[in-house]
Design an enzyme around this catalytic site. Structure first.
Site, mmCIF file in Angstrom:
data_model
loop_
_atom_site.group_PDB
_atom_site.id
_atom_site.type_symbol
_atom_site.label_atom_id
_atom_site.label_comp_id
_atom_site.label_asym_id
_atom_site.label_seq_id
_atom_site.Cartn_x
_atom_site.Cartn_y
_atom_site.Cartn_z
ATOM 1 N N LYS A 103 42.701 99.138 42.497
ATOM 2 C CA LYS A 103 41.334 98.623 42.343
ATOM 3 C C LYS A 103 41.188 97.382 43.200
ATOM 4 C CE LYS A 103 37.511 99.392 39.969
ATOM 5 N NZ LYS A 103 37.029 100.712 39.496
HETATM 6 P P1 NAD Z 1 25.882 99.753 39.723
HETATM 7 O O1 NAD Z 1 26.084 98.432 40.343
HETATM 8 O O2 NAD Z 1 25.299 100.866 40.536
HETATM 9 O O3 NAD Z 1 24.946 99.604 38.419
HETATM 10 C C1 NAD Z 1 25.208 98.712 37.379
HETATM 11 C C2 NAD Z 1 24.010 98.721 36.407
HETATM 12 O O4 NAD Z 1 24.283 97.846 35.319
HETATM 13 C C3 NAD Z 1 22.694 98.243 37.018
HETATM 14 O O5 NAD Z 1 21.622 99.012 36.500
HETATM 15 C C4 NAD Z 1 22.595 96.801 36.521
HETATM 16 O O6 NAD Z 1 21.249 96.326 36.473
HETATM 17 C C5 NAD Z 1 23.188 96.971 35.153
HETATM 18 N N1 NAD Z 1 23.635 95.702 34.566
HETATM 19 C C6 NAD Z 1 24.250 94.656 35.170
HETATM 20 N N2 NAD Z 1 24.455 93.665 34.298
HETATM 21 C C7 NAD Z 1 23.988 94.105 33.099
HETATM 22 C C8 NAD Z 1 23.921 93.544 31.810
HETATM 23 N N3 NAD Z 1 24.361 92.314 31.559
HETATM 24 N N4 NAD Z 1 23.391 94.307 30.810
HETATM 25 C C9 NAD Z 1 22.933 95.551 31.064
HETATM 26 N N5 NAD Z 1 22.960 96.129 32.266
HETATM 27 C C10 NAD Z 1 23.480 95.417 33.272
HETATM 28 O O7 NAD Z 1 27.291 100.156 39.103
HETATM 29 P P2 NAD Z 1 27.837 101.624 38.771
HETATM 30 O O8 NAD Z 1 28.533 102.131 39.950
HETATM 31 O O9 NAD Z 1 26.755 102.415 38.135
HETATM 32 O O10 NAD Z 1 28.970 101.263 37.692
HETATM 33 C C11 NAD Z 1 28.682 101.076 36.309
HETATM 34 C C12 NAD Z 1 29.979 101.172 35.510
HETATM 35 O O11 NAD Z 1 30.579 102.453 35.740
HETATM 36 C C13 NAD Z 1 31.063 100.157 35.879
HETATM 37 O O12 NAD Z 1 31.769 99.815 34.706
HETATM 38 C C14 NAD Z 1 31.963 100.920 36.828
HETATM 39 O O13 NAD Z 1 33.277 100.424 36.855
HETATM 40 C C15 NAD Z 1 31.915 102.287 36.199
HETATM 41 N N6 NAD Z 1 32.280 103.388 37.122
HETATM 42 C C16 NAD Z 1 31.570 103.635 38.250
HETATM 43 C C17 NAD Z 1 31.922 104.705 39.079
HETATM 44 C C18 NAD Z 1 31.131 105.079 40.306
HETATM 45 O O14 NAD Z 1 31.396 106.150 40.878
HETATM 46 N N7 NAD Z 1 30.162 104.300 40.732
HETATM 47 C C19 NAD Z 1 33.025 105.498 38.755
HETATM 48 C C20 NAD Z 1 33.737 105.221 37.592
HETATM 49 C C21 NAD Z 1 33.344 104.157 36.777
#
Ligand code: NAD
Length: 411
Positions: A103
């Site tokens: 990571k």
């Molecule tokens: P992203 O940056 O696209 O979206 C994050 C979202 O969370 C946004 O809508 C943002 O406004 C919201 N957010 C931020 N702070 C917040 C708060 N305090 N309260 C509520 N909402 C809040 O990120 P993502 O890629 O969608 O990732 C989200 C989660 O999924 C993370 O934990 C990430 O590690 C996990 N994840 C992502 C992927 C991927 O393929 N993108 C894969 C596995 C896991």
């Protein structure tokens, strides 16, 4: 206060106790192979110099090149990256990909940066780590705060040092060696697994009210898939707060609004609630898809949903997890729930190495198969050993990594 790395350790130990792993083997499996921290000094658009720290933690490569996302978020620190790298090791093993876990992260707030500043930070980070990543070593991908554009910069910068090699990073734009279906993959996976879980419980999606926290890459695609599968999404949220409509939200309208306004702020066709309240709504299924550590012993007693799917990494802290287990709530753990992204990243890497493009139907079909198989294995293991879905998932992941480590010769 509990840190992310302590939470991962607790979950690991809970599974390891069921597997009779000795203290020595635990130490071996938990210790990261390599941890890199680099200075990222860039010039901002106004001429000021801004300095950040970039981390890459390479946890384990017993089963193949290490794989893991890159996070841009102000709260990134070494402990968090360590813990997320470890989760990647158990996740890739659980869904049986020929990868290990890693990571990366940069402590920076992307909402305060212009696209050019983001690009400079990304390229500077690659300058610092290009020697220790690569298609056979460690392959970054998107995570919170990063997207396909950032991956394109990583590919371009990496190639300046090492020559043409699109398999050095995944989650790239489709026009630049990416694979169709990568962007939707994590959210789609959450949807597929929700559907499988309802099937096992004999529950209809139409009778399942859902509250979803986070509307970024994962949350928005999960919403789309769940809506198409006829789940009733009653609340969504992002950093601007929560939006609640007990009769069910018009998800296509929410998606369009969020695309046009780059977020949910100002969305009128729903009641405004806080992100904390969203977690406590009277729904059947709760899906945290934003930050880690949002459900702890502090708010767990107020959580009503009997089912939780961890789309985000580490949204449920172990103290809350224990309570949920006692209450008979079902928690589908992050290492299974959000594995869709890394599965399609694997297809992208295979495509890049074969120089052969995959179509969207093949991607979706194979993703669905991998996740359905993994879900069945976890479900059976949980029943056979009378453990939670999380402990079963960890046992499967740790077991595979442990065997590969021993077969390869641990020392
Ligand atoms: P992203 O940056 O696209 O979206 C994050 C979202 O969370 C946004 O809508 C943002 O406004 C919201 N957010 C931020 N702070 C917040 C708060 N305090 N309260 C509520 N909402 C809040 O990120 P993502 O890629 O969608 O990732 C989200 C989660 O999924 C993370 O934990 C990430 O590690 C996990 N994840 C992502 C992927 C991927 O393929 N993108 C894969 C596995 C896991």
């Amino acid at each position: 206060m509990m840190r992310a790395i302590d939470a991962t350790r607790l979950y690991f130990d809970r599974a390891a106790d069921h597997m009779d792993l000795s203290a020595n083997i635990r130490e071996l499996l938990l210790t990261a192979k390599r941890e890199v921290s680099v200075q990222i000094a860039v010039e901002l658009d106004d001429g000021q110099i801004s300095t950040h720290i970039g981390y890459r933690v390479q946890h384990d490569d017993a089963r193949g090149p290490m794989k893991g996302g890159l996070r841009f978020h102000p709260e990134v620190d070494l402990g968090e990256v360590r813990s997320l790298a470890q989760l990647m090791t158990w996740k890739t093993a659980l869904v049986d990909l020929p990868f290990g876990g890693a990571k990366g992260g940069v402590a920076v707030d992307p909402s305060k940066l212009s696209p050019r500043e983001m690009e400079r930070i990304t390229r500077k980070f690659v300058d610092g780590i290009h020697d220790v990543i690569g298609p056979d070593v460690d392959i970054p991908a998107p995570d919170m705060g990063t997207n396909s554009e950032v991956m394109a910069w990583i590919q371009n910068q990496y190639q300046k040092y090492h020559g043409f090699n699109p398999g050095c990073v995944t989650g790239k734009p489709v026009e630049l060696f990416g694979i169709p279906g990568r962007e939707e993959a994590t959210g789609r996976g959450v949807g597929i697994l929700a559907f499988k879980m309802m099937g096992r419980l004999g529950r209809k999606p139409q009778q399942t009210r859902v509250a979803l926290q986070g509307f970024g890459n994962v949350g928005s695609h999960a919403a789309k898939f769940l809506h198409e599968a006829e789940f009733k999404i009653v609340a969504v949220s992002d950093v601007s707060g929560g939006y609640y409509r007990p009769e069910g939200l018009d998800i296509p309208a929410v998606l369009q609004y969020s695309r046009e306004h780059r977020g949910l702020k100002g969305f009128k066709q729903a009641e405004r609630i806080s992100n904390e309240k969203l977690l406590e709504l009277d729904v059947e299924l709760l899906i945290p898809a934003a930050l880690g550590g949002v459900i702890t012993a502090h708010n767990a007693p107020r959580i009503k949903a009997p089912m939780i799917i961890e789309a985000a990494n580490q949204p449920v802290w172990p103290d809350a997890d224990v309570l949920f287990h006692e209450q008979g709530k079902l928690v589908l753990p992050d290492i299974l729930a959000n594995a869709g992204g890394v599965v399609v990243s694997y297809f992208e890497w295979v495509q890049n190495r074969q120089h052969y493009s995959w179509g969207i139907n093949r991607v979706r079909q194979e993703l669905d198969r991998v996740l359905a198989d993994s879900f069945e294995r976890v479900w059976s293991m949980a029943q056979e050993r009378n453990v939670s879905l999380r402990t079963a998932s960890y046992m499967l992941g740790i077991g595979r990594v442990g065997r590969a480590t021993m077969l390869g010769g641990a020392t």
